[in-house]
Design a protein around this motif. Sequence first.
Motif, PDB file in Angstrom:
ATOM      1  N   VAL A   1      -2.248  -3.714   2.409  1.00 53.55           N
ATOM      2  CA  VAL A   1      -2.385  -2.470   1.645  1.00 53.55           C
ATOM      3  C   VAL A   1      -3.839  -2.266   1.222  1.00 53.55           C
ATOM      4  O   VAL A   1      -4.351  -1.143   1.216  1.00 53.55           O
ATOM      5  N   ARG A   2      -4.530  -3.351   0.896  1.00 53.56           N
ATOM      6  CA  ARG A   2      -5.924  -3.237   0.444  1.00 53.56           C
ATOM      7  C   ARG A   2      -6.811  -2.614   1.518  1.00 53.56           C
ATOM      8  O   ARG A   2      -7.648  -1.741   1.211  1.00 53.56           O
ATOM      9  N   GLU A   3      -6.685  -3.033   2.771  1.00 59.03           N
ATOM     10  CA  GLU A   3      -7.522  -2.460   3.832  1.00 59.03           C
ATOM     11  C   GLU A   3      -7.198  -0.983   4.062  1.00 59.03           C
ATOM     12  O   GLU A   3      -8.097  -0.176   4.330  1.00 59.03           O
ATOM     13  N   VAL A   4      -5.923  -0.623   3.956  1.00 53.42           N
ATOM     14  CA  VAL A   4      -5.564   0.793   4.107  1.00 53.42           C
ATOM     15  C   VAL A   4      -6.194   1.609   2.986  1.00 53.42           C
ATOM     16  O   VAL A   4      -6.763   2.683   3.210  1.00 53.42           O
ATOM     17  N   ALA A   5      -6.106   1.095   1.767  1.00 55.82           N
ATOM     18  CA  ALA A   5      -6.716   1.786   0.627  1.00 55.82           C
ATOM     19  C   ALA A   5      -8.221   1.930   0.819  1.00 55.82           C
ATOM     20  O   ALA A   5      -8.808   2.985   0.526  1.00 55.82           O
ATOM     21  N   ALA A   6      -8.862   0.872   1.305  1.00 55.57           N
ATOM     22  CA  ALA A   6     -10.304   0.915   1.532  1.00 55.57           C
ATOM     23  C   ALA A   6     -10.655   1.970   2.574  1.00 55.57           C
ATOM     24  O   ALA A   6     -11.622   2.732   2.409  1.00 55.57           O
ATOM     25  N   HIS A   7      -9.895   2.020   3.656  1.00 55.10           N
ATOM     26  CA  HIS A   7     -10.129   3.011   4.710  1.00 55.10           C
ATOM     27  C   HIS A   7      -9.997   4.429   4.159  1.00 55.10           C
ATOM     28  O   HIS A   7     -10.838   5.295   4.425  1.00 55.10           O
ATOM     29  N   LEU A   8      -8.957   4.669   3.373  1.00 54.63           N
ATOM     30  CA  LEU A   8      -8.730   6.004   2.832  1.00 54.63           C
ATOM     31  C   LEU A   8      -9.830   6.414   1.855  1.00 54.63           C
ATOM     32  O   LEU A   8     -10.201   7.587   1.783  1.00 54.63           O
ATOM     33  N   SER A   9     -10.338   5.469   1.102  1.00 58.65           N
ATOM     34  CA  SER A   9     -11.367   5.793   0.110  1.00 58.65           C
ATOM     35  C   SER A   9     -12.735   5.996   0.747  1.00 58.65           C
ATOM     36  O   SER A   9     -13.596   6.685   0.186  1.00 58.65           O
ATOM     37  N   LEU A  10     -12.949   5.424   1.931  1.00 53.21           N
ATOM     38  CA  LEU A  10     -14.270   5.482   2.558  1.00 53.21           C
ATOM     39  C   LEU A  10     -14.487   6.777   3.334  1.00 53.21           C
ATOM     40  O   LEU A  10     -15.578   7.352   3.288  1.00 53.21           O
TER      41      LEU A  10
ATOM     42  N   PHE B   1     -14.428   2.684  18.837  1.00 57.10           N
ATOM     43  CA  PHE B   1     -13.863   3.415  17.702  1.00 57.10           C
ATOM     44  C   PHE B   1     -12.958   2.521  16.868  1.00 57.10           C
ATOM     45  O   PHE B   1     -13.057   2.492  15.636  1.00 57.10           O
ATOM     46  N   ASN B   2     -12.064   1.794  17.503  1.00 55.38           N
ATOM     47  CA  ASN B   2     -11.142   0.929  16.758  1.00 55.38           C
ATOM     48  C   ASN B   2     -11.891  -0.174  16.020  1.00 55.38           C
ATOM     49  O   ASN B   2     -11.526  -0.528  14.886  1.00 55.38           O
ATOM     50  N   ARG B   3     -12.941  -0.737  16.643  1.00 52.28           N
ATOM     51  CA  ARG B   3     -13.738  -1.760  15.967  1.00 52.28           C
ATOM     52  C   ARG B   3     -14.455  -1.168  14.762  1.00 52.28           C
ATOM     53  O   ARG B   3     -14.577  -1.819  13.717  1.00 52.28           O
ATOM     54  N   LEU B   4     -14.923   0.067  14.894  1.00 50.30           N
ATOM     55  CA  LEU B   4     -15.589   0.727  13.777  1.00 50.30           C
ATOM     56  C   LEU B   4     -14.635   0.902  12.604  1.00 50.30           C
ATOM     57  O   LEU B   4     -14.965   0.569  11.456  1.00 50.30           O
ATOM     58  N   VAL B   5     -13.455   1.439  12.879  1.00 53.75           N
ATOM     59  CA  VAL B   5     -12.481   1.688  11.819  1.00 53.75           C
ATOM     60  C   VAL B   5     -12.080   0.379  11.148  1.00 53.75           C
ATOM     61  O   VAL B   5     -12.012   0.284   9.914  1.00 53.75           O
ATOM     62  N   ASP B   6     -11.815  -0.648  11.951  1.00 50.54           N
ATOM     63  CA  ASP B   6     -11.384  -1.925  11.395  1.00 50.54           C
ATOM     64  C   ASP B   6     -12.499  -2.582  10.587  1.00 50.54           C
ATOM     65  O   ASP B   6     -12.277  -3.065   9.468  1.00 50.54           O
ATOM     66  N   GLY B   7     -13.696  -2.588  11.143  1.00 51.70           N
ATOM     67  CA  GLY B   7     -14.804  -3.257  10.470  1.00 51.70           C
ATOM     68  C   GLY B   7     -15.177  -2.606   9.153  1.00 51.70           C
ATOM     69  O   GLY B   7     -15.413  -3.292   8.146  1.00 51.70           O
ATOM     70  N   THR B   8     -15.236  -1.285   9.140  1.00 53.18           N
ATOM     71  CA  THR B   8     -15.603  -0.599   7.900  1.00 53.18           C
ATOM     72  C   THR B   8     -14.542  -0.799   6.829  1.00 53.18           C
ATOM     73  O   THR B   8     -14.865  -0.990   5.649  1.00 53.18           O
ATOM     74  N   ALA B   9     -13.265  -0.781   7.228  1.00 50.45           N
ATOM     75  CA  ALA B   9     -12.198  -0.985   6.239  1.00 50.45           C
ATOM     76  C   ALA B   9     -12.264  -2.388   5.649  1.00 50.45           C
ATOM     77  O   ALA B   9     -12.118  -2.569   4.436  1.00 50.45           O
ATOM     78  N   ARG B  10     -12.485  -3.392   6.483  1.00 49.99           N
ATOM     79  CA  ARG B  10     -12.525  -4.764   5.983  1.00 49.99           C
ATOM     80  C   ARG B  10     -13.725  -5.001   5.064  1.00 49.99           C
ATOM     81  O   ARG B  10     -13.622  -5.708   4.047  1.00 49.99           O
ATOM     82  N   ARG B  11     -14.871  -4.414   5.406  1.00 47.93           N
ATOM     83  CA  ARG B  11     -16.038  -4.585   4.540  1.00 47.93           C
ATOM     84  C   ARG B  11     -15.859  -3.830   3.222  1.00 47.93           C
ATOM     85  O   ARG B  11     -16.250  -4.319   2.159  1.00 47.93           O
TER      86      ARG B  11
ATOM     87  N   ALA C   1     -13.057  -3.260   1.796  1.00 45.33           N
ATOM     88  CA  ALA C   1     -11.936  -3.850   1.054  1.00 45.33           C
ATOM     89  C   ALA C   1     -12.352  -4.967   0.099  1.00 45.33           C
ATOM     90  O   ALA C   1     -11.546  -5.385  -0.734  1.00 45.33           O
ATOM     91  N   VAL C   2     -13.596  -5.442   0.175  1.00 48.38           N
ATOM     92  CA  VAL C   2     -14.035  -6.481  -0.755  1.00 48.38           C
ATOM     93  C   VAL C   2     -14.302  -5.903  -2.143  1.00 48.38           C
ATOM     94  O   VAL C   2     -14.436  -6.657  -3.115  1.00 48.38           O
ATOM     95  N   ARG C   3     -14.369  -4.589  -2.250  1.00 47.80           N
ATOM     96  CA  ARG C   3     -14.617  -3.971  -3.552  1.00 47.80           C
ATOM     97  C   ARG C   3     -13.408  -4.179  -4.467  1.00 47.80           C
ATOM     98  O   ARG C   3     -12.276  -4.318  -3.999  1.00 47.80           O
ATOM     99  N   PRO C   4     -13.606  -4.211  -5.776  1.00 45.33           N
ATOM    100  CA  PRO C   4     -12.477  -4.362  -6.705  1.00 45.33           C
ATOM    101  C   PRO C   4     -11.456  -3.239  -6.522  1.00 45.33           C
ATOM    102  O   PRO C   4     -11.797  -2.122  -6.138  1.00 45.33           O
TER     103      PRO C   4
ATOM    104  N   LEU D   1     -11.745   1.022  -5.635  1.00 43.68           N
ATOM    105  CA  LEU D   1     -11.135   1.696  -4.494  1.00 43.68           C
ATOM    106  C   LEU D   1     -10.240   2.844  -4.956  1.00 43.68           C
ATOM    107  O   LEU D   1     -10.246   3.930  -4.365  1.00 43.68           O
ATOM    108  N   VAL D   2      -9.488   2.604  -6.022  1.00 44.30           N
ATOM    109  CA  VAL D   2      -8.629   3.655  -6.566  1.00 44.30           C
ATOM    110  C   VAL D   2      -9.471   4.817  -7.069  1.00 44.30           C
ATOM    111  O   VAL D   2      -9.173   5.991  -6.807  1.00 44.30           O
ATOM    112  N   ALA D   3     -10.538   4.505  -7.785  1.00 43.29           N
ATOM    113  CA  ALA D   3     -11.399   5.554  -8.330  1.00 43.29           C
ATOM    114  C   ALA D   3     -12.060   6.361  -7.213  1.00 43.29           C
ATOM    115  O   ALA D   3     -12.195   7.592  -7.320  1.00 43.29           O
ATOM    116  N   ALA D   4     -12.472   5.695  -6.143  1.00 43.36           N
ATOM    117  CA  ALA D   4     -13.110   6.398  -5.029  1.00 43.36           C
ATOM    118  C   ALA D   4     -12.114   7.341  -4.344  1.00 43.36           C
ATOM    119  O   ALA D   4     -12.467   8.464  -3.964  1.00 43.36           O
ATOM    120  N   LEU D   5     -10.879   6.882  -4.185  1.00 38.79           N
ATOM    121  CA  LEU D   5      -9.877   7.738  -3.560  1.00 38.79           C
ATOM    122  C   LEU D   5      -9.537   8.916  -4.466  1.00 38.79           C
ATOM    123  O   LEU D   5      -9.393  10.053  -4.000  1.00 38.79           O
TER     124      LEU D   5
END
Length: 213
Positions: free
Chosen positions: A40-49, A69-79, A81-84, A88-92
């Motif tokens: 769920v954290r990576e999905v939240a990170a992707h949506l907020s970014l 494209f898939n590597r870009l989406v995955d990599g950006t979400a994982r990086r 996702a390290v945010r508190p 992430l909630v506030a950004a979304l």
Amino acid sequence: MDEAAMWQVLDDERAGLADLLGSLTAGQWAHPSLCAGWTVREVAAHLSLGPRIGLGTFLVEIVRARGGFNRLVDGTARREAVRPRDELVAALRAASGSRHLAPGQRLPDAMMDVLVHGQDIALPLGIDRPMPLEAARVSAEHIWHRGFPFHPDRRLRGFRLTATDVSWSAGDGDDVQAPIATLLLLLTGRYAVLPGLTGPGAAALIARSAATH
């Protein structure tokens, strides 16, 4: 749907998902989502970014992903996702009302993305999150004709998909029926929804999908 209606869906979905994510426990944030390899954290990170990423950052990330494209989406979400969690909630939440799209993204893509990812979070957690019917119908039609990155016309060749709650169908072959939200998830490669399919072609599609995934 016109652009104003699609933006309203985006605003409502982002705000609603921010509320949902803000109510989840740490264990729920770590729960696997419907996106393979993402919690769920990576999905939240992707949506907020997505609503925040600019062209310069995008170009750096596409180089880092070697053009994939898939590597870009995955990599950006994982990086991201390290945010508190609260960041992430506030950004979304802040993205609700934004009219910024990620580079190369179109408004129907953004609407489809938030609808599907909302279910990626909710369904594995056993949370009922109704999808707006007209937005789901428009998203299904959009992704069927666009193809990339899910190519449903190829993956689901030989079947006709028919929604049971709105007027929508696509494809040719044995009829497969389900609510439009379920069909949208199927079109975007979420095979967890296969048990919700009915109709003359459902068993064959389920069997074929099980054999290839």
